[in-house]
Design an enzyme around this catalytic site. Structure first.
Site, mmCIF file in Angstrom:
data_model
loop_
_atom_site.group_PDB
_atom_site.id
_atom_site.type_symbol
_atom_site.label_atom_id
_atom_site.label_comp_id
_atom_site.label_asym_id
_atom_site.label_seq_id
_atom_site.Cartn_x
_atom_site.Cartn_y
_atom_site.Cartn_z
ATOM 1 N N CYS A 27 -28.559 8.035 0.950
ATOM 2 C CA CYS A 27 -28.387 7.950 -0.128
ATOM 3 C C CYS A 27 -28.830 9.569 -1.017
ATOM 4 C CB CYS A 27 -28.944 6.849 -0.579
ATOM 5 S SG CYS A 27 -30.621 7.401 -2.560
ATOM 6 N N CYS A 61 -31.396 10.338 -2.556
ATOM 7 C CA CYS A 61 -32.696 9.733 -2.354
ATOM 8 C C CYS A 61 -32.900 12.057 -1.890
ATOM 9 C CB CYS A 61 -32.390 9.781 -1.379
ATOM 10 S SG CYS A 61 -32.589 7.959 -1.695
ATOM 11 N N CYS A 91 -12.014 -6.942 -17.224
ATOM 12 C CA CYS A 91 -10.903 -8.046 -18.287
ATOM 13 C C CYS A 91 -9.666 -7.854 -16.960
ATOM 14 C CB CYS A 91 -11.473 -7.068 -19.707
ATOM 15 S SG CYS A 91 -12.629 -7.418 -20.287
#
Ligand SMILES: *[C@@H]1O[C@H](CO)[C@@H](O)[C@H](O)[C@H]1NC(C)=O
Length: 508
Positions: free
Chosen positions: A388, A391, A57
């Site tokens: 990752c 992972c 916002c």
């Protein structure tokens, strides 16, 4: 002393901007007791439902202000509602996240705002919303109408040509969020524009300025014309245009270069080729400084520019142009012509096939079909990336899962496999890492994506439920139950983090 004086002056100036900004805001802040009255007394209102703490916002605020100021003169009002204060009002309109943007035509006709959250995009979107699906164009308003957006379409029709009018109106109703549509039955106006009736002119503020549709009026043909003619001959790939290019249904040719100047030069050089393949291949430059990492997805190096590649967007095949060759009009012409003639082989990135498999089966591009599409086996595939973290966290559990199946009666029926999706081209579209899918025996074209928590138990239930063999290895006696329940508790945070990781590494 000099510094502090100018600093103070700057602060004073800054302060007064803030104050005057607040006083002259063109965004109307509404409350429960002012909302209905405001909506009813304005033909069209864009309302933002926000919360003061919401980051998106805050990012939207200056864009929203700017759009409100631009749209004021068109009598399109922008409003905002603080949902931490007007909770009930926000609930009435089904607000579930912040910011939520809705277009009001009275309190009963409410539709979601589907444009982007930038000042120019909001302005353009709302102008189109405020127009009828087809505006009446006359000699007095034509020039102004042409400027209503970057691209506008005007049909020049015979006054009694009901069929053409109807067809054009249908397309306009369908695509009204994309372009302003106008129509005229003034024969003189058509003549002044050098147009034979009936036809459709797409006016654009780039390239050759306009394109004319003179074929038989047919919805699909007009839609295709609008899409093709409104795409710049050589556009630019960026976060705002990427998904349009990917969903265009035709290949995309990328021109990677570091500087705006280089991109301009190359675009100029390759323009005749883009022209010759208009509507068949999209051409676009891409800022290699900002999005150079994307080159890897096209099997191009990420540290050597300029470069060129074609991506077949439907089958997701990549056709990189030889990185050692110079990008010239002639060389690219040959390459593109060969591509169109089907003479260029797609480039497939693959690690070497492992000499021997142990534990979790290692998939690479070159053995993908042999392993994943083996119709006699339920194959669970983890698509991972080396960077990752989730992972890595999954790895020991995944090893355990593979070991349990290998030791069970299902060792020839269930394959637990993984593929480094950053080093191997896979046919699957991977949205984030890790992605886990089961390719059941006998139903290879209906893979099932795993969305449960990343525990051995839950993975086994998933394979049991979705695989052909209902395979469940006999549980190991000393399985540590407390650990697996602990990791399932944190799984929702993990999904959040996974999303973040994805955005960091894949900017387009
Ligand atoms: C198209 O049809 C509508 C509805 O009949 C009519 O109001 C409009 O004037 C027509 N447009 C042209 C350009 O003839």
């Amino acid at each position: 002393m000099k510094y502090s004086k100018s600093l103070i002056m700057a602060l004073v100036a800054f302060g007064s901007t803030l104050v005057s900004g607040a006083e002259t805001s063109d965004v109307h802040q509404l409350k429960t007791d002012t909302f209905d009255e405001f909506i009813k007394s304005n033909e069209i209102v864009l309302a933002e439902f926000f919360a003061p703490w919401c980051g998106h916002c805050k990012a939207l605020a200056p864009e929203y202000e700017e759009a409100a100021t631009t749209l004021k003169e068109k009598n399109i009002k922008l409003a905002k509602i603080d949902c931490t204060e007007e909770a009930e009002l926000c609930q009435t309109y089904g607000v579930e996240g912040y910011p939520t943007l809705k277009i009001f035509r009275g309190t009963d006709n409410v539709v979601a705002y589907k444009g982007q959250r930038k000042a120019a995009a909001i302005t353009s979107y709302m102008i189109k919303q405020s127009l009828p699906a087809v505006s009446t164009v006359t000699k007095d308003n034509l020039e102004e109408f042409k400027k209503a957006d970057k691209v506008v379409l005007v049909a020049y029709l015979k006054a009694d040509d009901k069929a053409a009018n109807e067809t054009f109106t249908k397309v306009a109703e369908k695509l009204r969020d994309n372009y302003p549509f106008g129509a005229s039955s003034d024969a003189e106006l058509a003549e002044a524009e050098g147009i034979t009736v009936p036809s459709i002119v797409l006016y654009k503020d780039f390239d050759e300025g306009k394109a004319v549709f003179t074929e038989k009026f047919d919805e699909a043909a007009i839609e295709k014309f609008a899409k093709t003619a409104s795409t710049p001959l050589i556009g630019e790939v960026g976060p705002e245009t990427y998904s349009d290019y990917m969903s265009a249904g035709i290949p995309l040719a990328y021109i990677f270069a570091d500087t705006a100047e280089e991109r301009k030069e190359l675009a100029e050089e390759l323009k005749p080729i883009a022209e010759a393949h208009r509507g068949v291949i999209n051409f676009a430059t891409i800022d290699a400084k900002a999005f150079g990492a994307h080159a890897a997805n096209l099997n191009l190096p990420t540290d050597k520019f300029p470069s060129f590649a074609i991506q077949e967007t439907v089958k997701n095949q990549k056709f990189p142009f030889d990185i050692e060759s110079k990008i010239t009009k002639d060389a690219i012409k040959t390459f593109v012509d060969d591509f169109v003639a089907g003479k260029v082989e797609p480039s497939i990135k693959s690690e070497p096939i492992p000499e021997k498999q142990e534990g979790v089966t290692v998939i690479v591009a070159k053995n993908y079909n042999d392993i994943v599409l083996d119709d006699t086996k339920d194959v669970l595939v983890e698509f991972y990336a080396p960077w990752c973290g989730h992972c890595k966290a999954l790895a020991p559990k995944y090893d355990d899962l593979a070991a349990q199946y290998a030791a069970s009666e299902f060792k020839d029926k269930v394959v637990i496999a993984k593929v480094d999706a950053t080093a191997n081209d896979v046919p699957d579209e991977i949205q984030g890492f890790p992605t886990i899918k089961l390719f059941p025996a006998g139903k290879k074209d209906e893979p099932v994506t795993y969305s449960g928590s990343r525990t051995v138990e839950d993975l086994i239930s998933f394979i049991k439920e979705n695989g052909k063999y209902g395979a469940e290895p006999i549980p190991a006696a000393e399985e540590d139950v407390s650990e697996s329940s602990a990791s399932s508790v944190s799984s929702s945070t993990k999904t959040e983090e996974a999303k973040e990781e994805k955005t960091k590494h894949d900017e387009l």
